[in-house]
Design a protein around this motif. Sequence first.
Motif, mmCIF file in Angstrom:
data_model
loop_
_atom_site.group_PDB
_atom_site.id
_atom_site.type_symbol
_atom_site.label_atom_id
_atom_site.label_comp_id
_atom_site.label_asym_id
_atom_site.label_seq_id
_atom_site.Cartn_x
_atom_site.Cartn_y
_atom_site.Cartn_z
ATOM 1 N N MET A 16 0.835 -1.185 0.000
ATOM 2 C CA MET A 16 0.000 0.000 0.000
ATOM 3 C C MET A 16 0.870 1.234 0.000
ATOM 4 N N ALA A 17 1.982 1.189 0.743
ATOM 5 C CA ALA A 17 2.851 2.365 0.809
ATOM 6 C C ALA A 17 3.465 2.660 -0.522
ATOM 7 N N LEU A 18 3.918 1.623 -1.214
ATOM 8 C CA LEU A 18 4.512 1.833 -2.533
ATOM 9 C C LEU A 18 3.493 2.353 -3.518
ATOM 10 N N LEU A 19 2.268 1.923 -3.428
ATOM 11 C CA LEU A 19 1.214 2.380 -4.338
ATOM 12 C C LEU A 19 0.912 3.831 -4.122
ATOM 13 N N LEU A 20 0.894 4.269 -2.853
ATOM 14 C CA LEU A 20 0.626 5.663 -2.559
ATOM 15 C C LEU A 20 1.739 6.544 -3.085
ATOM 16 N N GLU A 21 2.966 6.109 -2.910
ATOM 17 C CA GLU A 21 4.087 6.909 -3.408
ATOM 18 C C GLU A 21 4.006 7.079 -4.916
ATOM 19 N N GLY A 22 3.605 5.977 -5.618
ATOM 20 C CA GLY A 22 3.506 6.093 -7.086
ATOM 21 C C GLY A 22 2.429 7.048 -7.482
ATOM 22 N N LEU A 23 1.310 7.064 -6.748
ATOM 23 C CA LEU A 23 0.228 7.988 -7.097
ATOM 24 C C LEU A 23 0.650 9.407 -6.870
ATOM 25 N N LEU A 24 1.348 9.647 -5.780
ATOM 26 C CA LEU A 24 1.793 11.009 -5.492
ATOM 27 C C LEU A 24 2.772 11.497 -6.553
ATOM 28 N N ALA A 25 3.679 10.616 -6.960
ATOM 29 C CA ALA A 25 4.653 11.042 -7.982
ATOM 30 C C ALA A 25 3.959 11.363 -9.295
ATOM 31 N N THR A 26 2.947 10.580 -9.628
ATOM 32 C CA THR A 26 2.225 10.817 -10.894
ATOM 33 C C THR A 26 1.458 12.110 -10.825
ATOM 34 N N THR A 27 0.857 12.400 -9.627
ATOM 35 C CA THR A 27 0.082 13.634 -9.478
ATOM 36 C C THR A 27 0.987 14.829 -9.565
ATOM 37 N N GLY A 28 2.172 14.766 -9.002
ATOM 38 C CA GLY A 28 3.108 15.888 -9.073
ATOM 39 C C GLY A 28 3.552 16.166 -10.490
ATOM 40 N N VAL A 29 3.760 15.112 -11.244
ATOM 41 C CA VAL A 29 4.192 15.306 -12.637
ATOM 42 C C VAL A 29 3.115 15.965 -13.439
ATOM 43 N N LEU A 30 1.848 15.600 -13.180
ATOM 44 C CA LEU A 30 0.737 16.192 -13.928
ATOM 45 C C LEU A 30 0.580 17.661 -13.586
ATOM 46 N N LEU A 31 0.700 18.000 -12.285
ATOM 47 C CA LEU A 31 0.568 19.388 -11.908
ATOM 48 C C LEU A 31 1.668 20.230 -12.524
ATOM 49 N N LEU A 32 2.891 19.732 -12.536
ATOM 50 C CA LEU A 32 4.002 20.492 -13.116
ATOM 51 C C LEU A 32 3.786 20.726 -14.603
ATOM 52 N N SER A 33 3.252 19.730 -15.278
ATOM 53 C CA SER A 33 3.012 19.884 -16.732
ATOM 54 C C SER A 33 1.929 20.891 -16.987
ATOM 55 N N HIS A 34 0.900 20.938 -16.150
ATOM 56 C CA HIS A 34 -0.181 21.897 -16.320
ATOM 57 C C HIS A 34 0.291 23.311 -16.110
ATOM 58 N N GLN A 35 1.154 23.537 -15.126
ATOM 59 C CA GLN A 35 1.702 24.858 -14.894
ATOM 60 C C GLN A 35 2.578 25.331 -16.037
ATOM 61 N N LEU A 36 3.325 24.393 -16.572
ATOM 62 C CA LEU A 36 4.178 24.788 -17.691
ATOM 63 C C LEU A 36 3.343 25.179 -18.905
ATOM 64 N N LEU A 37 2.246 24.510 -19.145
ATOM 65 C CA LEU A 37 1.400 24.856 -20.280
ATOM 66 C C LEU A 37 0.754 26.205 -20.105
ATOM 67 N N LYS A 38 0.433 26.598 -18.890
ATOM 68 C CA LYS A 38 -0.186 27.889 -18.650
ATOM 69 C C LYS A 38 0.801 29.019 -18.614
ATOM 70 N N ALA A 39 2.084 28.813 -18.520
ATOM 71 C CA ALA A 39 3.082 29.884 -18.443
ATOM 72 C C ALA A 39 3.102 30.631 -19.755
ATOM 73 N N PRO A 40 3.223 31.994 -19.738
ATOM 74 C CA PRO A 40 3.252 32.796 -20.997
ATOM 75 C C PRO A 40 4.518 32.518 -21.803
ATOM 76 N N ALA A 41 4.306 32.570 -23.157
ATOM 77 C CA ALA A 41 5.448 32.334 -24.056
ATOM 78 C C ALA A 41 6.385 33.488 -24.012
ATOM 79 N N PRO A 42 7.688 33.272 -24.122
ATOM 80 C CA PRO A 42 8.653 34.384 -24.081
ATOM 81 C C PRO A 42 8.513 35.264 -25.305
ATOM 82 N N ALA A 43 8.681 36.574 -25.094
ATOM 83 C CA ALA A 43 8.560 37.561 -26.195
ATOM 84 C C ALA A 43 9.698 37.365 -27.175
ATOM 85 N N PRO A 44 9.368 37.524 -28.477
ATOM 86 C CA PRO A 44 10.448 37.364 -29.478
ATOM 87 C C PRO A 44 11.474 38.458 -29.366
#
Length: 219
Positions: A16-44
């Motif tokens: 159970m402990a290993l399963l929880l750790e895997g879920l947490l790691a997956t959730t963190g990766v998803l949140l980081l990807s969502h934040q990166l998609l919302k970040a404004p593009a750099p000006a040319p």
Amino acid sequence: MSSTVMQSPLLRSMGMALLLEGLLATTGVLLLSHQLLKAPAPAPAPQMVSLVAPEAAPTPAPPKPPAPMPRPVMHDEPHPAPAPHVQAAPPAPATPPSPLDTAAQSPTPPAPPPPPAPAPAVAGPSPVDVFAAQLRGAVQSAVLYPYALKQMGETGQATVEFDYLDGTLSNIHIAKSSTISAFDHAALAAVQAAPLPAEPAALVGHKHTYRVNVQFRLD
């Protein structure tokens, strides 16, 4: 048995402990990807436009043509003299041919072939030859075939020779015997009994010797 029951809850808790750790790691990766998609593009970055016209590339100078090779001077080479200008004479007017010229230029008809040469006349027998043939015929016609030899069927030939002068025979003899004396005597008798033909003028006063073959045949 008790050791196996005690290990089961421990294993379950670890899973159970290993399963929880895997879920947490997956959730963190998803949140980081969502934040990166919302970040404004750099000006040319601003582009620098140059207002100075670029310098033209220097045009290469055209290549110089090769200098002509100097012609060697030939001291012995003669210089042709300019041909004198000769003015062509105007053509002479054509004159019509005269009748004499036309007749001279016309082909001459071939000469007719010469007539064939006359055939040489065939010379007939001379009077002397005719007389000799008549003399031989007269001797042969005067032959008396020996009766006994004729009954026996004997044949033969005897050659008689004699001289002739102005209708007279002399020196009569057997030139070639027939090997049968009866035939030889009959041949001599035929010469003496033969009627002589008239002699030609060319034989008058001239003696000639004749040879006659006297034939003894049953036909």
